[in-house]
Design an enzyme around this catalytic site. Sequence first.
Site, PDB file in Angstrom:
ATOM      1  N   LYS A 188      -6.498   0.826 -21.468  1.00  0.00           N
ATOM      2  CA  LYS A 188      -7.874   0.789 -20.935  1.00  0.00           C
ATOM      3  C   LYS A 188      -7.974  -0.325 -19.897  1.00  0.00           C
ATOM      4  CE  LYS A 188     -12.419   1.819 -22.761  1.00  0.00           C
ATOM      5  NZ  LYS A 188     -13.265   1.910 -23.971  1.00  0.00           N
ATOM      6  N   ARG A 227      -7.940   7.784 -32.737  1.00  0.00           N
ATOM      7  CA  ARG A 227      -8.629   7.783 -31.442  1.00  0.00           C
ATOM      8  C   ARG A 227      -7.919   8.766 -30.551  1.00  0.00           C
ATOM      9  NH1 ARG A 227      -7.925   5.221 -26.397  1.00  0.00           N
ATOM     10  NH2 ARG A 227      -9.856   4.649 -25.304  1.00  0.00           N
ATOM     11  N   SER A 282     -18.386  -1.220 -30.995  1.00  0.00           N
ATOM     12  CA  SER A 282     -17.818  -1.931 -29.845  1.00  0.00           C
ATOM     13  C   SER A 282     -18.868  -2.880 -29.295  1.00  0.00           C
ATOM     14  CB  SER A 282     -17.436  -0.943 -28.743  1.00  0.00           C
ATOM     15  OG  SER A 282     -16.323  -0.175 -29.114  1.00  0.00           O
TER      16      SER A 282
HETATM   17  C1  LIG Z   1     -11.769  -1.505 -32.910  1.00  0.00           C
HETATM   18  C2  LIG Z   1     -12.123  -0.808 -31.636  1.00  0.00           C
HETATM   19  N1  LIG Z   1     -12.725  -1.498 -30.627  1.00  0.00           N
HETATM   20  C3  LIG Z   1     -13.039  -0.859 -29.470  1.00  0.00           C
HETATM   21  C4  LIG Z   1     -12.746   0.477 -29.309  1.00  0.00           C
HETATM   22  C5  LIG Z   1     -13.090   1.186 -28.007  1.00  0.00           C
HETATM   23  O1  LIG Z   1     -13.477   2.490 -28.254  1.00  0.00           O
HETATM   24  P1  LIG Z   1     -13.544   3.544 -27.062  1.00  0.00           P
HETATM   25  O2  LIG Z   1     -14.118   4.795 -27.634  1.00  0.00           O
HETATM   26  O3  LIG Z   1     -12.265   3.637 -26.357  1.00  0.00           O
HETATM   27  O4  LIG Z   1     -14.543   2.917 -26.048  1.00  0.00           O
HETATM   28  P2  LIG Z   1     -16.073   2.598 -26.312  1.00  0.00           P
HETATM   29  O5  LIG Z   1     -16.678   3.879 -26.800  1.00  0.00           O
HETATM   30  O6  LIG Z   1     -16.070   1.537 -27.362  1.00  0.00           O
HETATM   31  O7  LIG Z   1     -16.601   2.117 -25.010  1.00  0.00           O
HETATM   32  C6  LIG Z   1     -12.125   1.152 -30.367  1.00  0.00           C
HETATM   33  N2  LIG Z   1     -11.813   2.474 -30.257  1.00  0.00           N
HETATM   34  N3  LIG Z   1     -11.820   0.509 -31.513  1.00  0.00           N
HETATM   35  C1  LIG Z   2      -9.629   1.246 -26.821  1.00  0.00           C
HETATM   36  C2  LIG Z   2      -9.637  -0.082 -26.147  1.00  0.00           C
HETATM   37  N1  LIG Z   2     -10.790  -0.784 -25.931  1.00  0.00           N
HETATM   38  C3  LIG Z   2     -10.623  -1.944 -25.299  1.00  0.00           C
HETATM   39  S1  LIG Z   2      -8.964  -2.185 -24.924  1.00  0.00           S
HETATM   40  C4  LIG Z   2      -8.504  -0.700 -25.657  1.00  0.00           C
HETATM   41  C5  LIG Z   2      -7.107  -0.199 -25.681  1.00  0.00           C
HETATM   42  C6  LIG Z   2      -6.275  -0.950 -26.679  1.00  0.00           C
HETATM   43  O1  LIG Z   2      -4.936  -0.517 -26.534  1.00  0.00           O
HETATM   44  P1  LIG Z   2      -3.734  -1.595 -26.455  1.00  0.00           P
HETATM   45  O2  LIG Z   2      -3.647  -2.258 -27.806  1.00  0.00           O
HETATM   46  O3  LIG Z   2      -2.509  -0.761 -26.149  1.00  0.00           O
HETATM   47  O4  LIG Z   2      -4.076  -2.549 -25.364  1.00  0.00           O
END
Ligand SMILES: Cc1ncc(COP(=O)(O)OP(=O)(O)O)c(N)n1
Ligand SMILES: Cc1ncsc1CCOP(=O)(O)O
Length: 205
Positions: free
Chosen positions: A138, A39, A108
């Site tokens: 986040k 990511r 998600s």
């Molecule tokens: C396993 C997993 N869950 C949630 C996310 C969130 O992805 P992100 O691209 O930061 O945000 P959204 O596009 O889901 O709104 C993730 N990367 N992995």
């Molecule tokens: C990508 C994302 N989506 C919801 S919380 C999050 C961040 C997760 O990072 P951490 O495990 O450090 O809280």
Amino acid sequence: MTKPFGGLYAITPDTADTASLLARTRAILAGGAAILQYRNKSSDAALRREQGLGLLALCREHGAIFLVNDDVELARALGADGVHVGRDDAGIADARRVLGANAIVGASCYDKIELAEAAVARGASYVAFGAVFASSVKPEAVRAPLSLFADAKRLAVPSVAIGGISPANARQVVEAGADAISLISALYDAADPTAVARELAALYR
Ligand SMILES: Cc1ncc(COP(=O)(O)OP(=O)(O)O)c(N)n1
Ligand SMILES: Cc1ncsc1CCOP(=O)(O)O
Ligand SMILES: [Mg+2]
């Protein structure tokens, strides 16, 4: 016989320091992470391709699943095992059209079981709920109750928890029914990432 999808799911932090990213990822995989998601929301395409290739090689070395966040085309170009998409990313069906029927396409679903039901209907391989705890990565994420993981047991796919998970709170997430726990900071910021990964992976044994 492939292993069921689940266990410790590591997600990479945004960084331009590829050497450090790969070293820490190697340590986390050595500790037992079963799934790795690349990511990166900030680097350019060339650096993301370089980092993706290095991470893919580490996952193949450790027998871990390699997924790419958001970018279906990068996932295809790298030969990743799949992609994770959210509300502003490519659709599940579009991702599967590009990556093929056997690809892993995660979705998600934030704090909504209804989004998970819709994602499964569209062909999602797993559904993710979060943030389950406050996340420094986040901070704006909506909070998802742990009760979602019991609700999600009726779905035909595994569930993944994300957001603020650490060794201090992971057990309650596993006991709530999450098939996988995904983390960024508690793994990549740890003094000993292998030890933290080992402790978290052991919750699924
Ligand atoms: C396993 C997993 N869950 C949630 C996310 C969130 O992805 P992100 O691209 O930061 O945000 P959204 O596009 O889901 O709104 C993730 N990367 N992995
Ligand atoms: C990508 C994302 N989506 C919801 S919380 C999050 C961040 C997760 O990072 P951490 O495990 O450090 O809280
Ligand atoms: Mg996304």
